[in-house]
Design a protein around this motif. Structure first.
Motif, short mmCIF file in Angstrom:
data_model
loop_
_atom_site.label_atom_id
_atom_site.label_comp_id
_atom_site.label_asym_id
_atom_site.label_seq_id
_atom_site.Cartn_x
_atom_site.Cartn_y
_atom_site.Cartn_z
N ASP A 88 0.87 -1.18 0.00
CA ASP A 88 0.00 0.00 0.00
C ASP A 88 0.91 1.24 0.00
N PRO A 89 0.83 2.08 -1.03
CA PRO A 89 1.71 3.24 -1.12
C PRO A 89 1.62 4.17 0.10
N TRP A 90 0.41 4.31 0.65
CA TRP A 90 0.22 5.19 1.81
C TRP A 90 0.95 4.62 3.03
N VAL A 91 0.88 3.32 3.20
CA VAL A 91 1.54 2.67 4.34
C VAL A 91 3.05 2.79 4.19
N LEU A 92 3.56 2.50 3.00
CA LEU A 92 5.01 2.60 2.79
C LEU A 92 5.49 4.02 3.06
N ARG A 93 4.80 5.00 2.50
CA ARG A 93 5.20 6.40 2.69
C ARG A 93 5.17 6.77 4.17
N ALA A 94 4.16 6.33 4.90
CA ALA A 94 4.05 6.64 6.33
C ALA A 94 5.21 6.00 7.10
N LYS A 95 5.53 4.77 6.79
CA LYS A 95 6.64 4.09 7.47
C LYS A 95 7.96 4.79 7.17
N VAL A 96 8.18 5.15 5.92
CA VAL A 96 9.41 5.83 5.54
C VAL A 96 9.52 7.18 6.25
N ARG A 97 8.40 7.91 6.35
CA ARG A 97 8.40 9.19 7.07
C ARG A 97 8.86 9.03 8.51
N VAL A 98 8.42 7.97 9.16
CA VAL A 98 8.82 7.72 10.55
C VAL A 98 10.34 7.56 10.63
N PHE A 99 10.91 6.78 9.72
CA PHE A 99 12.36 6.57 9.75
C PHE A 99 13.13 7.83 9.39
N LEU A 100 12.58 8.66 8.50
CA LEU A 100 13.23 9.94 8.19
C LEU A 100 13.22 10.85 9.41
N ASP A 101 12.10 10.88 10.12
CA ASP A 101 12.02 11.69 11.35
C ASP A 101 13.01 11.19 12.40
N LEU A 102 13.10 9.88 12.56
CA LEU A 102 14.07 9.31 13.50
C LEU A 102 15.50 9.68 13.12
N HIS A 103 15.78 9.66 11.82
CA HIS A 103 17.12 10.02 11.35
C HIS A 103 17.43 11.48 11.70
N ARG A 104 16.48 12.36 11.45
CA ARG A 104 16.69 13.79 11.77
C ARG A 104 16.91 13.99 13.27
N LYS A 105 16.15 13.27 14.08
CA LYS A 105 16.32 13.37 15.53
C LYS A 105 17.69 12.84 15.96
N GLN A 106 18.16 11.79 15.31
CA GLN A 106 19.49 11.24 15.59
C GLN A 106 20.57 12.28 15.27
N LEU A 107 20.40 12.97 14.16
CA LEU A 107 21.36 14.02 13.79
C LEU A 107 21.35 15.16 14.81
N GLN A 108 20.16 15.54 15.28
CA GLN A 108 20.06 16.58 16.30
C GLN A 108 20.75 16.14 17.58
N LEU A 109 20.55 14.90 17.96
CA LEU A 109 21.17 14.36 19.17
C LEU A 109 22.69 14.36 19.04
N GLU A 110 23.20 13.96 17.88
CA GLU A 110 24.65 13.97 17.65
C GLU A 110 25.20 15.39 17.77
N ALA A 111 24.48 16.37 17.21
CA ALA A 111 24.93 17.77 17.29
C ALA A 111 24.93 18.26 18.74
N LEU A 112 23.90 17.90 19.50
CA LEU A 112 23.86 18.29 20.92
C LEU A 112 24.99 17.65 21.72
N ARG A 113 25.27 16.39 21.43
CA ARG A 113 26.38 15.72 22.12
C ARG A 113 27.70 16.42 21.83
N ALA A 114 27.91 16.82 20.59
CA ALA A 114 29.13 17.53 20.22
C ALA A 114 29.22 18.86 20.96
N GLU A 115 28.09 19.56 21.06
CA GLU A 115 28.06 20.84 21.80
C GLU A 115 28.41 20.63 23.27
N VAL A 116 27.81 19.63 23.88
CA VAL A 116 28.08 19.33 25.29
C VAL A 116 29.56 19.01 25.49
N GLN A 117 30.13 18.24 24.57
CA GLN A 117 31.55 17.90 24.66
C GLN A 117 32.42 19.15 24.58
#
Length: 156
Positions: A116-145
């Motif tokens: 189902d194209p809608w299901v695939l797109r929704a699942k992919v969106r979740v992983f893209l959001d998680l990836h962006r949050k991971q990048l934000q976390l990495e940037a915050l860790r670098a700042e803290v360091q």
């Protein structure tokens, strides 16, 4: 550096030996406005993964040569790629044990074709959001360091 090369646009790796399947995936995911990179084999996928960072891999199970399970095992073995989520895509007629094998190999999800194209797109969106949050976390860790290092050096 173009917008597509920016880390927040890590992109999605589409791996399938069938041209029609790659075209269908691109049509379904085009509206997400993320770079879509094609690979026609497990070997091509590994080369692409070693060249750039991806937010997600959509991986066909049945391919000649290195199949999806072997490709996933290679992805999960390398430090550089082990955290990249994998969604397996397979034909509905495939062995029901494939889903178990896919999850055992490290898949984050498993979908049967036709999907189902809608299901695939929704699942992919979740992983893209998680990836962006991971990048934000990495940037915050670098700042803290950096702040810790400044504090450890003391007043100038």
């Amino acid at each position: 550096m173009t917008a597509e090369d920016a880390p927040e646009h890590a992109g999605i790796l589409l791996v399938d030996d069938m041209e029609d399947n790659l075209t269908a995936l691109e049509a379904v995911l085009a509206s997400l406005d993320e770079p879509l990179v094609r690979a026609r084999s497990g070997e091509e996928a590994m080369k692409a993964l070693l060249r750039r960072r991806f937010a997600l891999v959509l991986l066909d199970v049945r391919m000649p040569g290195m199949d999806g399970f072997e490709t996933a095992a290679h992805i999960k073995r390398l430090d550089q790629t082990k955290d990249v989520p994998i969604i397996f895509l397979t034909g509905a007629e495939d062995d029901p044990g494939y889903a178990f094998r896919g999850y055992a190999t490290g898949a984050a999800d498993y979908l049967t074709k036709p999907f189902d194209p809608w299901v695939l797109r929704a699942k992919v969106r979740v992983f893209l959001d998680l990836h962006r949050k991971q990048l934000q976390l990495e940037a915050l860790r670098a700042e803290v360091q950096e702040l810790r290092e400044l504090i450890d050096r003391g007043p100038a």
